[in-house]
Design a protein around this motif. Structure first.
Motif, short mmCIF file in Angstrom:
data_model
loop_
_atom_site.label_atom_id
_atom_site.label_comp_id
_atom_site.label_asym_id
_atom_site.label_seq_id
_atom_site.Cartn_x
_atom_site.Cartn_y
_atom_site.Cartn_z
N ALA A 410 -31.75 -14.45 57.46
CA ALA A 410 -32.34 -14.72 56.15
C ALA A 410 -31.34 -14.42 55.03
O ALA A 410 -31.25 -15.17 54.04
N LYS A 411 -30.60 -13.34 55.14
CA LYS A 411 -29.58 -13.05 54.12
C LYS A 411 -28.51 -14.14 54.11
O LYS A 411 -28.04 -14.54 53.03
N SER A 412 -28.12 -14.64 55.26
CA SER A 412 -27.13 -15.71 55.30
C SER A 412 -27.65 -16.95 54.57
O SER A 412 -26.89 -17.63 53.86
N LEU A 413 -28.94 -17.24 54.71
CA LEU A 413 -29.52 -18.36 53.97
C LEU A 413 -29.53 -18.09 52.47
O LEU A 413 -29.31 -19.01 51.66
N LEU A 414 -29.77 -16.84 52.09
CA LEU A 414 -29.74 -16.51 50.66
C LEU A 414 -28.32 -16.63 50.12
O LEU A 414 -28.12 -17.04 48.96
N GLU A 415 -27.32 -16.30 50.93
CA GLU A 415 -25.93 -16.49 50.51
C GLU A 415 -25.62 -17.97 50.32
O GLU A 415 -24.93 -18.36 49.36
N LEU A 416 -26.14 -18.80 51.23
CA LEU A 416 -25.98 -20.24 51.05
C LEU A 416 -26.71 -20.72 49.80
O LEU A 416 -26.17 -21.55 49.03
N ALA A 417 -27.91 -20.19 49.56
CA ALA A 417 -28.66 -20.58 48.36
C ALA A 417 -27.88 -20.25 47.09
O ALA A 417 -27.83 -21.05 46.15
N ASP A 418 -27.24 -19.08 47.06
CA ASP A 418 -26.45 -18.72 45.88
C ASP A 418 -25.29 -19.67 45.67
O ASP A 418 -24.96 -20.04 44.54
N ALA A 419 -24.65 -20.08 46.77
CA ALA A 419 -23.56 -21.05 46.65
C ALA A 419 -24.09 -22.40 46.17
O ALA A 419 -23.44 -23.08 45.36
N GLU A 420 -25.26 -22.77 46.65
CA GLU A 420 -25.87 -24.03 46.20
C GLU A 420 -26.20 -23.97 44.71
O GLU A 420 -25.98 -24.94 43.97
N TYR A 421 -26.76 -22.84 44.26
CA TYR A 421 -27.02 -22.69 42.83
C TYR A 421 -25.73 -22.82 42.03
O TYR A 421 -25.68 -23.48 40.98
N ALA A 422 -24.66 -22.17 42.52
CA ALA A 422 -23.38 -22.24 41.82
C ALA A 422 -22.85 -23.66 41.74
O ALA A 422 -22.16 -24.03 40.78
N ALA A 423 -23.20 -24.47 42.73
CA ALA A 423 -22.77 -25.87 42.74
C ALA A 423 -23.73 -26.79 42.00
O ALA A 423 -23.50 -28.01 41.94
N GLY A 424 -24.82 -26.23 41.45
CA GLY A 424 -25.80 -27.03 40.72
C GLY A 424 -26.76 -27.77 41.61
O GLY A 424 -27.47 -28.67 41.15
N ARG A 425 -26.85 -27.40 42.89
CA ARG A 425 -27.73 -28.08 43.85
C ARG A 425 -29.01 -27.25 44.00
O ARG A 425 -29.26 -26.62 45.03
N LYS A 426 -29.84 -27.27 42.96
CA LYS A 426 -30.98 -26.35 42.89
C LYS A 426 -32.05 -26.63 43.93
O LYS A 426 -32.65 -25.70 44.47
N SER A 427 -32.32 -27.88 44.22
CA SER A 427 -33.40 -28.18 45.18
C SER A 427 -33.03 -27.67 46.57
O SER A 427 -33.88 -27.12 47.29
#
Length: 714
Positions: A410-427
């Protein structure tokens, strides 16, 4: 003579009747027995209030010396943790320390109860009886995840660590020796050093913190009547602070491990202070070692875990000459392990931690280089392992076993989510956050009755990985009630997990390490079991202590975080620039280790499985209380020693770029990774290292903050 023998037999009978839990047994070469001809022993015990006192006598009635491998006292305290909730009241052997004149330590249960162990006489050593786990393949045994008993070795053959007694290895003809050992029931670890001193009149070192930055003062206490304290052989001043209590302070501008010796009359105790090296230097060396100790494509993600360090170091300290080689190797390994079109592993797909951890590495690489292709690859692998393993209740399953706490998917997915937010890929970010939250909610609901990889026990990683994922989710919650739900669940786990943590050991090499004992066989191809602490997976608890500070503001958690981080950084021999795999706590272990590289594979081709030492060329030797070298610099087949890089991933997240200032209840100020200069209500905060660019403030008073020349608000 007959009358004496009859009396002796009666005493033995009484002793065993009074203390049926306690047994003496003898080891000579490979045989273990409860009796040896003409070596007489007595055990007598009695209890008063919260203290059980055990008296032991050994006599040699031979005409020749008795020189066994060991003569051991099996304490009989229940340490076998095999199911929930019963394991909450069983005792883990958290600490044992042998000194030239005495020994002390404690066992602790997840519910916080403590059994302190004190011998007022020299005890040669100690050891644990570990269980066997499974055969793979027959008849070769791998060791299990449970401890059967704690044993005090009254006599033991050398070699032993330097601070152990060195005259407890034989009984001369006609010689008799006695020991008085106390088992003290305590409600908690509070004031443990003081209580040990009061019960047994022993010199004790109390280090509330075991580490500091160069030039920073480290204050601590010692207990004794007329104590003398030295650091690396040089006298250190001490000052009275109460009855049999003394205060000391140590400062050095030079990083390194400093040896403490406390002498009081004929008794002495030891400890170690860790003056830590710069975090930036530590990360740069760790990256270099990720290159030297090759990352390999295998059945176990631990074999390529060094890419976390590689990409995090590249983010903060780019170095094209090293980074380009590591990037090319990562591309090669990913191609060997995963189908690029689907994200599915080619083999060992049930080890979902291989996939989830690789997702975290790709998120790290995106943050270092901002190449959108890393996110696209991470998404394919993440989508595969979510569809493969996540069930309706949120759990990430491997068959019938919940793997939500095997590393931290789950933390690994949250790390991916943070990278996605940084890339502007919010969905996409929100989707991965939702999947992570479902898994963490499931962990909260399980209330400590978790599953884990391998044998079920009150397992270090099972508990700490659950706690850290709860903390990671709490930090993302804007709603106070939701944040409190995750925070409280995390704190409950952390408090129970203290029994698996070296939380008060006066040793800056080990403070904050967690008590794993079955990893050597997989990581460095060495058997039998032994406690490896700190080990790469020790960082799992320390993520949680870091989150606990951010969520509660309690300095206790930040102290734990920094002491552990310093112990982790010391896995690097900074003078040689070499990384070690882990620190072994057991004082003496006869080991067998694979000695040669596998000629049938190379480090550049995939390899699978868990090699057993008996199936390959090996060597036997003795180790104890020492660092263990890496093997990935020479071993070609699957090995898991690169899991040590978890500690550098943690360092990068928690302490590499962060400074902390807090105001304590008494109005005093504390600071970590920085210095403070006050001019009225103006506080100047000077960071310890160039890359430190985040300041965490926990202040009640109104200060105007200048952080490295920048005015900041709080």
């Amino acid at each position: 003579m007959k009358r004496f023998l009859l009396l002796l037999l009666c005493l033995n009978a009484i002793g065993f009747a009074l203390a049926a839990r306690h047994e003496i047994y003898f080891q000579e070469k490979d045989s273990v027995t409860r009796s040896v001809p003409k070596i007489e022993n007595e055990i007598r015990s009695f209890s008063e209030n919260n203290i059980e006192t055990i008296h032991i006598t050994l006599r040699n009635t031979r005409h020749t010396p008795f020189q066994p491998e060991t003569v051991s006292l099996k304490l009989g305290i229940d340490t076998y943790m095999d199911k929930s909730p019963e394991w909450n009241v069983k005792f883990f052997p958290t600490l044992m320390v042998c000194e030239p004149s005495h020994c002390y330590g404690y066992l602790q249960s997840p519910n916080g109860k403590v059994k302190a162990i004190v011998s007022e006489n020299p005890v040669a050593s100690w050891h644990l009886d570990y269980n066997l786990g499974y055969q793979e393949p027959e008849p070769h045994w791998f060791y299990g995840h449970r401890i059967k008993s704690l044993n005090l070795d009254l006599l033991a053959n050398p070699p032993l660590p330097e601070h152990h007694p060195h005259d407890c290895w034989q009984l001369k003809p006609g010689e008799e020796r006695e020991w008085t050992i106390k088992i003290i029931d305590l409600d908690s670890l509070s004031d443990f050093p003081k209580k040990i001193n009061a019960v047994a009149d022993l010199p004790v070192i109390e280090l509330p913190q075991t580490s500091c930055a160069p030039g920073q003062s480290l204050n601590f206490m010692v207990y004794g009547k007329n104590p003398v304290l030295t650091v690396n052989g040089n006298a250190l001043s001490i000052f009275p602070a109460g009855e049999n209590k003394w205060q000391a302070s140590f400062t050095s501008d030079n990083p390194g491990i400093y040896s403490l010796i406390l002498t009081d009359g004929e008794k002495s105790s030891h400890g170690y202070i860790n003056v830590r090296y710069p975090w930036g230097e530590t990360m740069k060396i760790a990256r270099k070692e990720a290159l030297r100790c090759k990352q390999k494509a295998t059945s176990h993600v631990e074999s390529w875990y060094g890419f976390h360090t590689a990409f995090l170091a590249a983010k903060h300290f780019p170095d094209l000459t090293v980074d380009s080689i590591l990037n090319n190797r990562f591309n090669h390994i990913i191609g060997d392990l995963f189908d690029k079109a689907t994200g599915k592993p080619f083999k060992y797909e049930w080890r979902i931690q291989n996939a989830s951890s690789t997702v975290g590495m790709l998120a790290d690489r995106y943050e270092a280089y901002r190449d959108i292709r890393d996110l696209e690859t991470a998404e394919k692998i993440a989508d595969w392992f979510i569809s493969y393993s996540q069930k309706n209740d949120g759990a990430f399953m491997n068959g019938h076993t919940d793997y939500s706490s095997v590393i931290y998917p789950a933390k690994s997915l949250l790390e991916l989510a943070d990278a996605e937010y940084a890339a502007g890929r919010k969905s996409k970010a929100r989707r991965y956050e939702k999947c992570a939250r479902r898994a963490i909610d499931r962990l909260v609901a399980m209330d400590g009755d978790f599953n884990t990889e391998g044998e079920i026990t009150y397992e270090d990683g099972m508990v700490s990985c659950s706690a850290l994922q709860m903390g990671a989710m709490a930090l993302r919650c804007k709603d106070g009630k939701e944040r409190d739900k995750y925070t409280n669940a995390m704190l409950k786990l952390l408090n129970g997990h203290e029994c698996l943590t070296q939380s008060i050991v006066p040793d800056g090499r080990r403070r904050g390490g967690t008590m794993r004992f079955w990893e050597t066989q997989y990581d460095v191809h060495m058997q039998p079991n032994m406690i490896s602490s700190p080990h790469g997976w020790s960082a799992w608890r320390t993520y949680a202590t870091y989150y606990a500070y951010l969520l509660t503001g309690e300095e206790r958690w930040l102290k734990e975080t920094f002491d552990a981080a310093a112990s982790f950084a010391s896995l690097i021999d900074h003078k040689k620039g070499e990384l070690r795999w882990a620190f072994v706590v057991d004082p003496k272990v006869k080991v067998k280790q694979i000695s040669d590289a596998n000629p049938d594979v190379t480090a550049d081709s995939p390899s699978y499985g868990c090699p057993h030492p008996d199936m390959y060329p090996n060597e036997e030797f003795i180790i104890g209380e020492q660092y263990v070298p890496m093997i990935s610099d020479w071993q070609t087949m699957v090995s898991s020693d690169n899991d040590v890089h978890e500690v550098f991933k943690f360092i990068a997240e928690a302490v590499l770029t962060n400074a902390f200032v807090m105001e304590r209840a008494d109005g005093s100020l504390g600071c970590y990774n920085c210095r403070i200069e006050l001019e009225g209500n103006r506080m100047k905060v000077i960071s310890d290292e160039e890359q430190i660019d985040n300041l965490h403030l926990n202040l009640k008073s109104d200060y105007k903050i200048d952080f490295d020349g920048r005015i900041v608000s709080h």
